[in-house]
Design a protein around this motif. Structure first.
Motif, mmCIF file in Angstrom:
data_model
loop_
_atom_site.group_PDB
_atom_site.id
_atom_site.type_symbol
_atom_site.label_atom_id
_atom_site.label_comp_id
_atom_site.label_asym_id
_atom_site.label_seq_id
_atom_site.Cartn_x
_atom_site.Cartn_y
_atom_site.Cartn_z
ATOM 1 N N GLU A 126 -5.960 -1.354 -10.489
ATOM 2 C CA GLU A 126 -5.938 0.062 -10.128
ATOM 3 C C GLU A 126 -7.305 0.701 -10.369
ATOM 4 O OE1 GLU A 126 -3.111 3.987 -10.633
ATOM 5 O OE2 GLU A 126 -2.461 2.040 -11.340
ATOM 6 N N ASN A 173 -9.515 2.661 -7.593
ATOM 7 C CA ASN A 173 -10.087 4.000 -7.812
ATOM 8 C C ASN A 173 -11.597 4.022 -7.603
ATOM 9 O OD1 ASN A 173 -7.559 5.050 -8.377
ATOM 10 N ND2 ASN A 173 -7.751 4.738 -10.586
ATOM 11 N N ALA A 211 0.592 -4.556 -7.167
ATOM 12 C CA ALA A 211 -0.829 -4.205 -7.280
ATOM 13 C C ALA A 211 -1.560 -4.574 -5.994
ATOM 14 C CB ALA A 211 -1.451 -4.915 -8.475
ATOM 15 N N LYS A 261 -0.607 -2.104 -3.312
ATOM 16 C CA LYS A 261 -1.245 -0.802 -3.522
ATOM 17 C C LYS A 261 -2.684 -0.814 -2.998
ATOM 18 C CE LYS A 261 -1.721 2.843 -6.967
ATOM 19 N NZ LYS A 261 -1.391 3.271 -8.347
#
Length: 340
Positions: A96, A100, A119, A122
């Motif tokens: 993550e 970002n 994950a 995502k």
């Protein structure tokens, strides 16, 4: 998890072949993707994130080394590795972080493919293509490309090698030192091994123990095998790291009346094959060079290119590497690829 010519070919094929041409194809005329002429010439700058398990095993450490070394061969890659972890939640958090940071591509060797699937999804949903390295996500939607080893093929090639070595021996007996039975890869390696040996009617697998890819477990489980089976003709050990423990048990028992085939391709085992003065006669590769090839694929994705030798404009959806058998005949070719 911890586990040829195919691996080396894949690495060289991808490295030499990612197209860096700035010319785009328009779908007409000659295939502009001859994608092919590619070399290491600087192209579009690409930021590649890298997430893998903790390097607590020789093969995993080699995976990290291969990725880092490959990155240094390119001027157009910015490398963003995150700390490795065997905890799925921790690794998910690291991925993550990469999302970002808006990296261009992420290479993920999941500690647990099922647990890290979300994950991968995502990242893909955020528009960041994922290269899934070796341990497979639960859905292909969680990555743009998968590259990894052939666990079933590893077992098949180990079985065929032992089968050919013992094909003229009457009532030959074989034992197997497997990896962790909770892992699908172990089941696939064992299945391939058994399927291959079905072609040799004179050979019987008389015992099997499952270790844990560690030296300590390899020594304990090999001791159990040696006590349970007083005479056998061949041993297949799934993993060269746990094989160090197996070797210790074999030496302690004073046994040298069988041949041993390893798995993965450590330098230690390759040195033993080269010296030809122990029971170890071969190892079946599970090449960590796949991490270098994963970097090549990530670079190609980030630059929107294909790979040479193929007519398509895009990289493949999956690449399975070949598990070559290394023995005294070809040891000089493969010795430089052995990992510590």
């Amino acid at each position: 998890m911890l586990f040829g010519a195919g691996a080396l070919a894949a690495g060289g094929f991808l490295t030499a072949c990612t197209s860096n041409s700035d010319d785009g194809g328009d779908g007409g005329g000659e295939n502009d993707n001859k994608a092919a002429v590619a070399d290491k010439k600087k192209g579009k700058q690409v930021t590649i994130g890298f997430s893998g398990p903790q390097a607590d095993h020789g093969w995993l450490n080699a995976i990290n080394d291969q990725a880092r070394k490959r990155v240094k061969e390119y001027e157009d890659i910015t490398f963003e590795p995150v700390e490795g972890s065997n905890d799925a939640a921790t690794q998910s958090g690291s991925i993550e972080t990469l999302i970002n940071k808006k990296v261009d591509v992420i290479v993920i060797l999941p500690a647990d493919g099922k647990a890290l699937t979300q994950a991968g999804l995502k990242a893909m949903e955020a528009g960041i293509p994922v290269v899934n390295l070796d341990r497979i996500f639960d859905t292909p939607q969680a990555s743009r490309c998968w590259i990894g080893g052939d666990n079933y093929g590893m077992g098949v090639n180990a079985g065929n090698y032992i089968g050919e070595a013992l094909k003229d021996k009457k009532n030959a007996k074989v034992v197997e030192l497997a990896g962790m039975d909770t892992l699908e890869l172990t089941k696939q390696r064992s299945k391939g091994f058994r399927d291959a040996l079905k072609n040799y009617k004179n050979i019987e697998i008389v015992a099997r123990q499952a270790a844990e890819f560690t030296v300590e477990s390899g020594q304990k489980k090999m001791s159990d095998l040696l006590q349970a089976v007083k005479k056998f003709d061949a041993l297949w050990n799934h993993d060269d790291d746990q094989g160090v423990g197996a070797e210790n048990a074999i030496k302690q028992a004073g046994r040298d009346d069988f041949l041993m085939v390893g798995g993965a391709g450590s330098k230690h085992v390759m040195d033993q094959i080269k010296a030809d003065n122990t029971v170890i006669k071969a190892t079946v590769l599970y090449p960590p060079t796949m991490a270098a090839s994963a970097i090549d694929l990530a670079r190609a994705l980030g630059q929107g290119k294909g790979i040479a030798g193929m007519a398509e404009f895009e990289i493949p959806a999956s690449i399975t590497l070949y598990s070559a058998v290394v023995d005294k005949k070809n040891i000089d070719q493969y010795l430089p690829t052995g990992f510590k």
